[in-house]
Scaffold this active site. Structure first.
Site, PDB file in Angstrom:
ATOM      1  NE  ARG A   1      -3.640  -2.589   2.234  1.00 57.49           N
ATOM      2  CZ  ARG A   1      -3.781  -3.280   3.317  1.00 57.49           C
ATOM      3  NH1 ARG A   1      -3.354  -3.120   4.593  1.00 57.49           N
ATOM      4  NH2 ARG A   1      -4.480  -4.470   3.105  1.00 57.49           N
TER       5      ARG A   1
ATOM      6  CG  PHE B   1      -3.241  -3.597  -7.571  1.00 57.19           C
ATOM      7  CD1 PHE B   1      -3.315  -4.996  -7.844  1.00 57.19           C
ATOM      8  CD2 PHE B   1      -2.516  -2.958  -8.316  1.00 57.19           C
ATOM      9  CE1 PHE B   1      -2.631  -5.562  -8.902  1.00 57.19           C
ATOM     10  CE2 PHE B   1      -1.773  -3.460  -9.558  1.00 57.19           C
ATOM     11  CZ  PHE B   1      -2.147  -4.706  -9.955  1.00 57.19           C
ATOM     12  CD  GLU B   2      -0.560  -4.477  -3.193  1.00 58.60           C
ATOM     13  OE1 GLU B   2      -1.009  -5.554  -2.478  1.00 58.60           O
ATOM     14  OE2 GLU B   2       0.432  -4.457  -3.964  1.00 58.60           O
ATOM     15  N   GLY B   3      -5.607  -4.812  -1.485  1.00 58.59           N
ATOM     16  CA  GLY B   3      -6.619  -4.542  -0.478  1.00 58.59           C
ATOM     17  C   GLY B   3      -7.576  -3.332  -0.979  1.00 58.59           C
TER      18      GLY B   3
END
Length: 589
Positions: A265, A403-405
């Site tokens: 993140r 992406f990334e959560g």
């Protein structure tokens, strides 16, 4: 108030005065760090961008060859410790390099998947034997890495994974079965960090080589954007993985998964801010030459408003990106490198700023979307044409909110983590909330200097956010986790507070360094950041606090007491900011 040198705790920005902690800022980088970034930018512009069309077509062997070339230039070894063949640079330097090399979205995704979520699990959680075996290959590009967490039925709910691992009778290996979904670099990766449940229960990470029997991949996914990156399923059919390839400890895979996502993140938010700046650059490049009604369109007020709005949000995104990575580096610098617990302490340092990293991911990805959309609009019909490049940027940008959560998940993580820290006493938020509720009629914060109004507004915004937190906890504390709409609004308030706090802190630091006259551009941008963020904080608070009809009037009255900021002269300021940007315009590439 004097600036302290003590590294603040995660989430402290919501409570502390903006002047208390001096942040790391973009302008702090050394010549050596900037040189590394120059190498990355030059490589991407000269050796990657010319192949954009072939990359988009996924020409066989092209992306792996470009990654190996990046390895030859030292761009894959930045965060690998020197004892394993790397450079061991700071996380701030690594972010600077990544952000400067983001011109081609598909390559940027592939590159950063390798050096970030692909390599860092091994760096941070591997033992010496594992690091010695794999990191030298990953640092040079001899091998490419991938991260395999998501599954067809579990994305945001990572712990709901169905992949299984069973220990062999001789206890020398684990047999893995399962399917992993949306795996970046899967088509050519040599090493996968794979998450599976031992005995169907203990979530664990494994280092899986592509040559292990039973490892295969599905066909390439046909994607909206980042078309040139490889995205496939990773299929595991009775794959025997040596017990020596367990990463970390059995049952502790969630710690690896979540902390690596924190770093992901961080990188994503900073790179997104850089992508937003490139979109603005392309828009200005077009607008200074394009004429309508015998006038360059860059002179029209509607275009000037777009330029100023983009520039202000980019300034805020850059400010919170490098501030956040600077906090992590400062905490890591306090750790004894010779300590047996060094890497555990590094992991703790990253986890300490989980709130800030989620904010950066949300804010940065949404700034990128805003800027690429406004930039495309400035080009009008030409923005919709592939040869102008913004159409590709538009498609490529969209993945960053997933992406990334997803941003929705991160919007829930932000207040959830904040309240958890408050309840455990790690952050004195509850005391701050009580103080705000008990003292609503206290005089507004006063400051002096070129950002006095903005500092006062920020102090009010922090008190308002604390007030909203108190209302949420007071209403239905046991049921709060299910109140997702409430939490989203509260999270938006927190994100905007951090953005404004970071922009003000950066500008004040530059003023102390250069003098106020030399920071006129930064001061004006900070004024615009305040106008934007305070408006969004006020709107979110109004919707959140007025949801309960029985107390809406009382809460809205409190809002008026805590936040009475009025953005004076915003339209003329946007014209002035845009004219300054255009007058000093130099293409970035």
């Amino acid at each position: 108030m004097a600036v302290t040198t003590e590294t603040p705790r995660g989430g402290a920005f919501l409570l502390d005065p903006v002047t208390q902690h001096e942040p790391f800022v973009l302008e702090d980088f050394s010549d050596e760090d900037r040189h590394l970034a120059d190498v990355a930018e030059s490589f991407v512009e000269k050796e990657v961008v010319p192949h954009t069309d072939a990359i988009e077509r996924q020409e066989p062997g092209l992306m792996p060859s470009l990654l190996k070339r990046a390895g030859e230039l030292g761009l894959l070894m930045l965060e690998v410790p020197s004892e394993y063949g790397g450079l061991g640079v700071s996380k701030a330097a690594a972010l600077l390099v990544a952000s400067r090399g983001c011109s081609c979205g598909a390559f940027s995704v592939s590159w950063n998947a390798h050096v970030g979520i692909g390599t860092l699990p091994l760096v941070m959680y591997g033992n010496d034997e594992q690091r010695s075996r794999y990191l030298p290959k990953l640092a040079t590009g001899e091998w490419i890495a991938a991260y395999a967490l998501s599954e067809p039925g579990s994305g945001s709910d990572a712990l709901g994974a169905k992949a299984r691992a069973l220990l062999s009778a001789d206890r020398q290996s684990y047999r893995l079965n399962g399917v992993k979904q949306f795996i970046t670099n899967a088509g050519f990766a040599d090493l996968f960090t794979v998450f599976a449940k031992v005995d169907g229960e203990k979530f664990t990470a494994f280092l899986v080589e592509k040559t292990f029997p039973g490892v295969s991949t599905g066909p390439e996914e046909r994607k909206l954007g980042i078309k040139g990156s490889s995205t496939r399923q990773l299929i595991l059919e009775d794959v025997d993985v040596p017990a020596a390839n367990v990463l970390g400890t059995i049952g502790a895979g969630h710690k690896i998964a979540f902390n690596i996502l924190n770093i992901g993140r961080l990188k994503l938010g900073g790179i997104a801010a850089a992508g937003a700046a490139r979109s603005l650059d392309e828009a200005i490049r077009y607008a200074v030459t394009r004429k309508q009604f015998q006038t360059p369109i860059v002179q029209f007020g509607a275009m000037q408003r777009k330029i100023a709005d983009m520039a202000a949000r980019i300034y805020a995104a850059d400010s919170l990106a490098f501030r956040t990575v600077g906090l992590i580096d400062a905490r890591v610098a306090e750790i004894d490198e010779q300590s047996d617990s060094y890497w555990r302490d590094v992991q703790a340092a990253i986890e300490e700023y989980a709130i800030e990293q989620s904010i950066l991911k949300v804010y940065g990805s949404e700034v990128l979307d805003f800027c690429v959309d406004e930039a495309l609009q400035m080009l009008g019909g030409y923005g919709y044409i592939e040869e102008y490049g913004l159409a590709r940027r538009y498609r490529d940008a969209r993945i960053n909110r997933i992406f990334e959560g997803t941003n929705e998940i991160n919007r829930l993580l932000i207040p959830g983590t904040l309240m958890k820290r408050a309840m455990t006493g790690a952050l004195p938020l509850l005391d701050f909330i009580q103080h705000v509720h008990a003292d609503l009629d206290a005089p507004a914060h006063t400051a002096d200097g070129p950002l006095a109004v903005e500092e006062s507004a920020l102090a009010g915004a922090k008190r308002l956010t604390a007030y909203a937190a108190g209302v949420l906890v007071e209403r239905e504390p046991a049921d709060l986790s299910r109140k997702q709409q409430h939490l989203e609004l509260f999270s938006d308030m927190i994100c905007q507070v951090y953005a404004l706090d970071s922009a003000i802190a950066r500008t004040l630091k530059l003023i102390r360094r250069r003098g106020v006259d030399a920071c006129a551009a930064e001061v004006d941008l900070t004024h615009l950041v305040a106008m934007d963020t305070i408006e969004q904080i006020s709107d979110a608070a109004r919707r959140l606090l007025s949801n309960d009809p029985d107390s809406a009037v009382r809460h809205i009255a409190a809002l008026g007491k805590l936040l009475s900021y009025i953005p004076v002269g915003s339209l003329d300021l946007k014209t002035h900011v845009a004219e300054r940007i255009v007058a000093t315009y130099q293409p970035t590439a």
